[in-house]
Scaffold this active site. Structure first.
Site, mmCIF file in Angstrom:
data_model
loop_
_atom_site.group_PDB
_atom_site.id
_atom_site.type_symbol
_atom_site.label_atom_id
_atom_site.label_comp_id
_atom_site.label_asym_id
_atom_site.label_seq_id
_atom_site.Cartn_x
_atom_site.Cartn_y
_atom_site.Cartn_z
ATOM 1 N N HIS A 44 -72.424 -39.602 72.607
ATOM 2 C CA HIS A 44 -72.519 -41.059 72.509
ATOM 3 C C HIS A 44 -73.862 -41.580 73.008
ATOM 4 O O HIS A 44 -74.411 -42.524 72.451
ATOM 5 C CB HIS A 44 -71.379 -41.703 73.316
ATOM 6 C CG HIS A 44 -71.204 -43.158 73.060
ATOM 7 N ND1 HIS A 44 -70.632 -43.650 71.898
ATOM 8 C CD2 HIS A 44 -71.531 -44.240 73.804
ATOM 9 C CE1 HIS A 44 -70.609 -44.973 71.949
ATOM 10 N NE2 HIS A 44 -71.142 -45.352 73.089
ATOM 11 N N SER A 89 -70.204 -49.229 67.780
ATOM 12 C CA SER A 89 -68.800 -48.819 67.664
ATOM 13 C C SER A 89 -68.082 -48.938 69.004
ATOM 14 O O SER A 89 -68.680 -48.763 70.059
ATOM 15 C CB SER A 89 -68.726 -47.368 67.182
ATOM 16 O OG SER A 89 -69.334 -46.507 68.134
ATOM 17 N N HIS A 90 -66.790 -49.241 68.935
ATOM 18 C CA HIS A 90 -65.907 -49.123 70.102
ATOM 19 C C HIS A 90 -64.575 -48.567 69.608
ATOM 20 O O HIS A 90 -63.506 -49.127 69.852
ATOM 21 C CB HIS A 90 -65.738 -50.477 70.806
ATOM 22 C CG HIS A 90 -65.988 -50.379 72.279
ATOM 23 N ND1 HIS A 90 -65.221 -51.000 73.224
ATOM 24 C CD2 HIS A 90 -66.936 -49.709 72.988
ATOM 25 C CE1 HIS A 90 -65.674 -50.726 74.444
ATOM 26 N NE2 HIS A 90 -66.721 -49.941 74.316
ATOM 27 N N HIS A 92 -62.896 -45.312 69.936
ATOM 28 C CA HIS A 92 -61.939 -44.605 70.791
ATOM 29 C C HIS A 92 -61.229 -45.563 71.760
ATOM 30 O O HIS A 92 -60.005 -45.529 71.865
ATOM 31 C CB HIS A 92 -62.644 -43.482 71.569
ATOM 32 C CG HIS A 92 -63.000 -42.291 70.719
ATOM 33 N ND1 HIS A 92 -63.800 -42.382 69.609
ATOM 34 C CD2 HIS A 92 -62.655 -40.968 70.833
ATOM 35 C CE1 HIS A 92 -63.933 -41.176 69.068
ATOM 36 N NE2 HIS A 92 -63.256 -40.303 69.785
ATOM 37 N N ARG A 111 -74.225 -58.389 74.795
ATOM 38 C CA ARG A 111 -75.179 -58.134 75.891
ATOM 39 C C ARG A 111 -76.436 -57.454 75.358
ATOM 40 O O ARG A 111 -77.543 -57.742 75.819
ATOM 41 C CB ARG A 111 -74.532 -57.289 76.993
ATOM 42 C CG ARG A 111 -73.596 -58.057 77.877
ATOM 43 C CD ARG A 111 -73.288 -57.330 79.179
ATOM 44 N NE ARG A 111 -72.786 -55.982 78.971
ATOM 45 C CZ ARG A 111 -71.525 -55.688 78.645
ATOM 46 N NH1 ARG A 111 -70.648 -56.661 78.463
ATOM 47 N NH2 ARG A 111 -71.133 -54.436 78.493
ATOM 48 N N ASP A 112 -76.263 -56.536 74.391
ATOM 49 C CA ASP A 112 -77.439 -55.904 73.775
ATOM 50 C C ASP A 112 -78.381 -56.952 73.204
ATOM 51 O O ASP A 112 -79.599 -56.777 73.204
ATOM 52 C CB ASP A 112 -77.008 -54.956 72.643
ATOM 53 C CG ASP A 112 -76.546 -53.599 73.167
ATOM 54 O OD1 ASP A 112 -76.911 -53.243 74.299
ATOM 55 O OD2 ASP A 112 -75.821 -52.907 72.441
ATOM 56 N N SER A 308 -67.751 -50.735 84.205
ATOM 57 C CA SER A 308 -67.333 -52.125 84.386
ATOM 58 C C SER A 308 -68.240 -53.026 83.561
ATOM 59 O O SER A 308 -69.440 -52.781 83.439
ATOM 60 C CB SER A 308 -67.409 -52.514 85.866
ATOM 61 O OG SER A 308 -66.472 -51.785 86.620
ATOM 62 N N ASN A 489 -76.978 -49.968 61.194
ATOM 63 C CA ASN A 489 -75.883 -49.123 60.699
ATOM 64 C C ASN A 489 -75.043 -48.557 61.831
ATOM 65 O O ASN A 489 -75.525 -48.303 62.924
ATOM 66 C CB ASN A 489 -76.411 -47.990 59.811
ATOM 67 C CG ASN A 489 -77.388 -47.069 60.516
ATOM 68 O OD1 ASN A 489 -77.240 -46.781 61.691
ATOM 69 N ND2 ASN A 489 -78.390 -46.593 59.805
ATOM 70 N N GLY A 526 -78.943 -49.330 65.259
ATOM 71 C CA GLY A 526 -77.709 -48.687 64.828
ATOM 72 C C GLY A 526 -77.048 -47.861 65.910
ATOM 73 O O GLY A 526 -77.417 -47.911 67.088
ATOM 74 N N ASN A 527 -76.069 -47.100 65.480
ATOM 75 C CA ASN A 527 -75.203 -46.381 66.399
ATOM 76 C C ASN A 527 -74.529 -45.246 65.625
ATOM 77 O O ASN A 527 -74.252 -45.391 64.444
ATOM 78 C CB ASN A 527 -74.156 -47.381 66.939
ATOM 79 C CG ASN A 527 -72.992 -46.733 67.662
ATOM 80 O OD1 ASN A 527 -71.861 -46.873 67.253
ATOM 81 N ND2 ASN A 527 -73.259 -46.029 68.727
#
Length: 730
Positions: A44, A89-90, A92, A111-112, A308, A489, A526-527
């Site tokens: 990740h 992505s989130h 999981h 926040r990004d 957190s 992306n 992207g991610n």
């Protein structure tokens, strides 16, 4: 195997990776250091299986201010204005705890954006769920939608567009991809590169707790039967605190106090401090006793790996601490000087007057693993030979009703009605169209954004699917009158350790790169999300593309609703009758095999740019791109939106009625024009060698097909709108 190796494996590290750590440090790491390595070297955070291939993507362009490598990408929209945007992505966390997983996904991406000095102006999302018949799907959908709305609505940021899909491949791994756009002045963009020696390192925001520990590591592994035990790794969000943090950061950013700023996202204080040090080629020293904690007796390991939410790390100019503290005190947020920059090029952590971690930054970043994993090339499937007799027995209205009610075609109003899409007062095109559009406050400019994915096409042939999804984004922006500028992306795949999955990734990236390059539509952020699988069953390859474009005068914005009776409707682009992998083939003929539709990048660019010329000359009254469900589905959606009907005719061609109306050939649009403009429009289309078909004229409220089949638009609307409402009400 030694005890240390067993502990390393429990942290998600491979045996050879642990050996490399010992070699780099010239000693065995302690438990805190091991935790830091596991966070920074997981999939990740390190992109160890993907960065080799991501380097091939086109990332530069005339309008690109910042490409990949920062918190988000930045593009120039003129007049000293810039748009900051990214998708993350989130997946999981949202499968384990749908409300908090989705909510913190939205909070994290926002926040990004404001980390870079931009005020968020729009949210989007791409969410994928299992089969509607699966026992978990309904509750997961409800929880995710409530989480997205709960966080975004509280932040006062409109959710302007999105995408929702259902497929059995997501039964064990749903996808929740969140995207945000922010507005910033070009001369007030903030970056995460630390600079200067002995500069104070500041912690701001919420206190640190034990929630989210190992969140990044959990996102870098496949699920198993012990999934319920992973709930403690899901973060807990507080949008009200994030709203305070946003305002405090933007207030501090009006001055000249900040050298660098980074949000604490995946891997928390670990990744934020190390990324800042790495980019600045510096060291950072932190006293963990000074980190504000909300739970008693937190260990250095827990403090460093906590995820957190609503926290930031800032490097300030010397002497600015009191000024900054007053701002964060005013907004009732924690503010603590926890360390300083150094020339050691190490991350050095102290706790109870003892050094608890001493790691060269290069070992965590530059020396992190990079794998050239084995992968299998996908073959282009053979075309299916569809029997004409299979098509002759079908009635077009019956097929149309089934297609309109399909879970992936039907209206998603039940979802987007739960999002505040008009807050801030600048949304000028709401969800439900080709792209959401927000005005740049106080100007005539507007920004359009859409998010798309195409798992079936990518599964059938990854390179073609990768190209298609970039082209789909391109068409969605053009359909509202926007000039496409750049994309972000989110690449969602199964385990990269399985050669077929890795092949899907490599070839999707290749397809994305080819289309982005040709269309001058670069990737600026992207991610990658791997290990979207339960046991050995992975999802279909699902790259999600978020596109952003500019409308210089929002008065020229186009919507998809038909406007006036007697106007003419044209199909732009040629229909060859490609049914393989279409909604028609999969759901009417029960045919799941075959290749996706071919992508002709010249036609995509030429057709799109020609349509923009028509729009610029005020010749287009409404427009919609042709995608899932083909021409007839696109036309009927325009009828439903505009509460109008159409006398629809199949043009003379070699292909039959079903193939013409339900084919999913690419590069096509439906446009509405005034009768008196027909010659002008045709002249422009012919001059630019763009194929067109005249489909018919708009009427009051009925769909006529070839003058022999008739149905009211109200009846079609009921098929399109009721499935999701009824499904969620049971």
């Amino acid at each position: 195997m030694t005890v240390n190796e067993i502990v390393a494996l429990d942290h998600g590290l491979k045996k050879e990776e642990y050996a490399k750590i010992c070699e780099l440090l010239k000693r065995k790491p302690n438990i805190t250091e091991l935790g830091i390595f596991s966070a920074m070297w997981n999939e990740h955070c390190s992109y160890k299986s993907s960065k080799l291939h991501l380097k091939t993507l086109p990332t530069k362009g005339k309008k690109v201010i910042q490409g990949p490598g920062e918190n988000a990408g930045v593009i120039d929209i003129e007049d000293n204005d810039a748009i900051v945007f990214k998708i993350e992505s989130h997946n999981h966390p949202s499968f384990i705890e749908p409300y908090q997983g989705a909510a913190t996904g939205v909070g994290g991406i926002m926040r990004d954006i404001f980390t870079m000095g931009a005020r968020p102006i729009a949210n989007l999302n791409s969410i994928h769920f299992g089969s509607p018949q699966h026992k978990k799907t309904k509750n997961l959908l409800r929880g995710v939608v409530h989480g997205i709305g709960g966080y975004g609505n509280c932040m006062g940021v409109p959710t302007i567009a999105g995408q929702t899909c259902f497929d059995s491949s997501y039964n064990g791994n749903i996808l929740v991809n969140a995207m945000t756009l922010g507005l910033v002045k070009k001369d007030k963009i903030f970056y995460s590169k630390a600079a200067g020696l002995n500069k104070p390192v500041i912690y701001v925001g919420s206190k640190t707790g034990r929630d989210g520990i190992h969140g990044a590591s959990m996102a870098s592994a496949s699920f198993d039967e012990k999934i319920e035990e992973k709930k403690p790794t899901v973060q807990v969000g507080d949008p009200f605190t994030e709203k305070l943090l946003l305002e405090a950061c933007l207030e501090l950013m009006t001055g000249d106090s900040i050298i660098a700023i980074q949000d604490m996202g995946a891997a928390g204080l670990t990744s934020s401090s190390i990324e800042m040090a790495s980019k600045g080629n510096l060291g950072i020293e932190i006293n963990l006793n000074k980190v504000p904690c909300r739970e008693a007796k937190m260990s250095p390991y827990e403090i460093m790996l906590s995820e957190s939410q609503e926290r930031m790390l800032i490097v300030l100019e010397n002497g600015k601490e009191e000024h900054a503290k007053k701002i964060f005190d005013k907004w009732n947020l924690d503010f603590a000087v926890i360390g300083k920059t150094t020339n050691s090029k190490k991350i050095q952590l102290f706790f109870d007057n003892k050094i608890v971690a001493d790691i060269p930054v290069s070992t965590l970043v530059e020396n992190s693993p990079m794998y050239d994993r084995k992968w299998k090339k996908a073959k282009l499937p053979k075309k299916n030979k569809i029997k004409k007799s299979d098509l002759k027995n079908l009635k077009i209205i019956d097929v149309l009703k089934k297609v309109l009610a399909n879970p992936n075609i039907c209206s998603k109003e039940w979802i987007w009605q739960q999002y505040d899409h008009t807050v801030m007062g600048d949304t000028i095109q709401k969800p439900g169209g080709d792209a959401g559009v927000v005005r740049i406050h106080g100007t005539n400019k507007a920004v359009a954004a859409s998010v798309d994915s195409s798992a079936n096409y990518c599964w059938a042939h990854p390179i073609t699917g990768g190209k298609q999804i970039v082209c789909e984004s391109f068409r969605n922006l053009i359909s509202v009158g926007a000039k496409p500028i750049a994309i972000t992306n989110c690449l969602n795949f199964g385990s990269p350790e399985i050669q077929e999955n890795m092949g899907e990734f490599v070839e999707c990236v290749k397809g994305i790169g080819e289309a982005s390059e040709y269309l001058k539509f670069p990737v600026v952020s992207g991610n990658v999300s791997f290990y979207n699988q339960t046991k050995n069953v992975g999802i279909k390859p699902t790259p999600a593309i978020g596109g952003v474009g500019l409308i210089k005068d929002y008065n020229k914005m186009i919507s998809m609703d038909f406007k006036n009776v007697n106007n003419i409707v044209l199909a732009i682009g040629k229909t060859e009758g490609h049914l393989d992998q279409s909604v028609f083939a999969r759901n009417i003929l029960d045919e799941k095999n075959g290749p996706p539709p071919e992508i002709n990048l010249f036609n995509e660019k030429n057709n799109g740019e020609t349509l923009l010329k028509l729009i610029e000359n005020n010749l287009v009254k409404s427009a919609h791109d042709v995608s899932l469900g083909g021409i007839i589905t696109a036309v009927v959606k325009m009828c439903i939106k505009g509460n109008k009907g159409i006398n629809l005719k199949k043009p003379k061609s070699l292909i039959n009625e079903m193939e013409y109306f339900f084919a999913e050939d690419q590069g096509r649009y439906i446009i509405e024009i005034n009768k008196i403009d027909l010659k002008k429009v045709i002249d422009i289309l012919n001059k630019n060698a763009v194929h067109y078909d005249e489909l018919g004229t708009i009427n009051e409220n009925e769909l006529f097909i070839n003058e022999k089949t008739k149905v009211t638009i109200d009846e079609l609307r009921s098929f399109n709108t009721r499935w999701l409402k009824e499904y969620m009400s049971k």
